[in-house]
Design an enzyme around this catalytic site. Sequence first.
Site, PDB file in Angstrom:
ATOM      1  N   LYS A 142       0.840  -1.203   0.000  1.00 13.34           N
ATOM      2  CA  LYS A 142       0.000   0.000   0.000  1.00 13.34           C
ATOM      3  C   LYS A 142       0.870   1.246   0.000  1.00 13.34           C
ATOM      4  CE  LYS A 142      -3.721  -2.602   2.116  1.00 13.34           C
ATOM      5  NZ  LYS A 142      -4.412  -3.070   3.324  1.00 13.34           N
ATOM      6  N   GLN A 144      -5.020  -1.806   9.509  1.00 14.19           N
ATOM      7  CA  GLN A 144      -4.768  -3.083   8.838  1.00 14.19           C
ATOM      8  C   GLN A 144      -5.372  -4.230   9.657  1.00 14.19           C
ATOM      9  OE1 GLN A 144      -3.270  -3.561   5.766  1.00 14.19           O
ATOM     10  NE2 GLN A 144      -3.735  -5.730   5.987  1.00 14.19           N
ATOM     11  N   ASP A 172     -11.682   2.794   4.207  1.00 13.01           N
ATOM     12  CA  ASP A 172     -12.134   1.441   3.877  1.00 13.01           C
ATOM     13  C   ASP A 172     -13.631   1.279   4.160  1.00 13.01           C
ATOM     14  OD1 ASP A 172     -11.779  -1.042   2.765  1.00 13.01           O
ATOM     15  OD2 ASP A 172     -10.609  -1.875   4.413  1.00 13.01           O
TER      16      ASP A 172
END
Length: 288
Positions: free
Chosen positions: A53, A97, A122
């Site tokens: 990422k 994460q 997200d």
Amino acid sequence: VVQNQIIDGKAIASSIRNELKQILARRNEQRKPGLAVLLVGDDPASQFYVQRKRDACHEIGINSFQTILEANITKEKLIEEIEKYNLDDNVDGILLQLPLPKTLEAQTQEIIDHINPAKDVDGLTSYNLGQLLVRSAQTIYPCTPKACIELLKHQEVILKGKKILVIGRSTLVGMPLALILNQYDATVTMAHSKTLNLKKEVSQADIVIAAIGVPEFIEGSWLKPNAVVIDVGINAILKNSSKRLVGDVEFKSALNVASLITPVPGGVGPMTVAMLLSNTVELWQRKF
Ligand code: NAP
């Protein structure tokens, strides 16, 4: 006619990254978009994804921020770290994460809910999942479900009226994906570990999306001829004493039956990273 075509997620993701890079170069704003990633613990797979990422941010011109925390960090300390990024004007998107270490896993949603929904890149806060449910225009689609949708769109697969089987009902993948597919007018069935006769469900679906985390669980012989298969699973297995990544679908046998199929690796994975970048740019643009 069976096309037996492999969907090249890597190439599609690369073209999306290029588009984003061009958008950012054209905009030439004073402040670049910023993505903050928090990693708790030292799980090698998570470390690998976080690095990916970071590299992708650098490639296209997004500032990346990173906080790495000990696996034994308390919930309160982790929330403090999230809140620092909430207050940082250089950060447009915050990603925690997943999965969290075992000691914090049961509190995952509670912790995610401390991310400011306007920076929830997200789309996994309860607020944004709710926005998804009520079809708000402001909603941010979670990256992996969005990756699946974009791959299908790119291949010009019609979703309207199709029977789509989503296997897996996690908050991260299966559940939001089923909601989004509903919004595209598909007839969605959700399967999970308590589903009776999964084989029969698979055999009736025009499109099968597997997000279960069980290596090569779904066999090609279960599929309806010409079905489209999106394999979200990423499972590390040992084969001939070397490590390999495989999906939730037995790729070789499925390729003989499916009209389109994503490989693992090189399918949904790189697209998920591209969607993370695209969501970051989207949140940044909302500030202008
Ligand atoms: P998860 O939270 O463990 O959820 C797994 C889901 O699969 C659950 O709903 C579970 O059912 C269901 N399931 C488990 N075994 C099953 C079986 N034998 N038959 C039918 N359903 C079964 O996992 P996740 O976070 O959604 O991730 C799923 C997979 O996708 C993993 O391999 C993960 O590594 C991968 N993944 C990939 C990406 C990417 O970028 N490509 C991103 C995220 C995750 P119950 O609800 O009944 O327990």
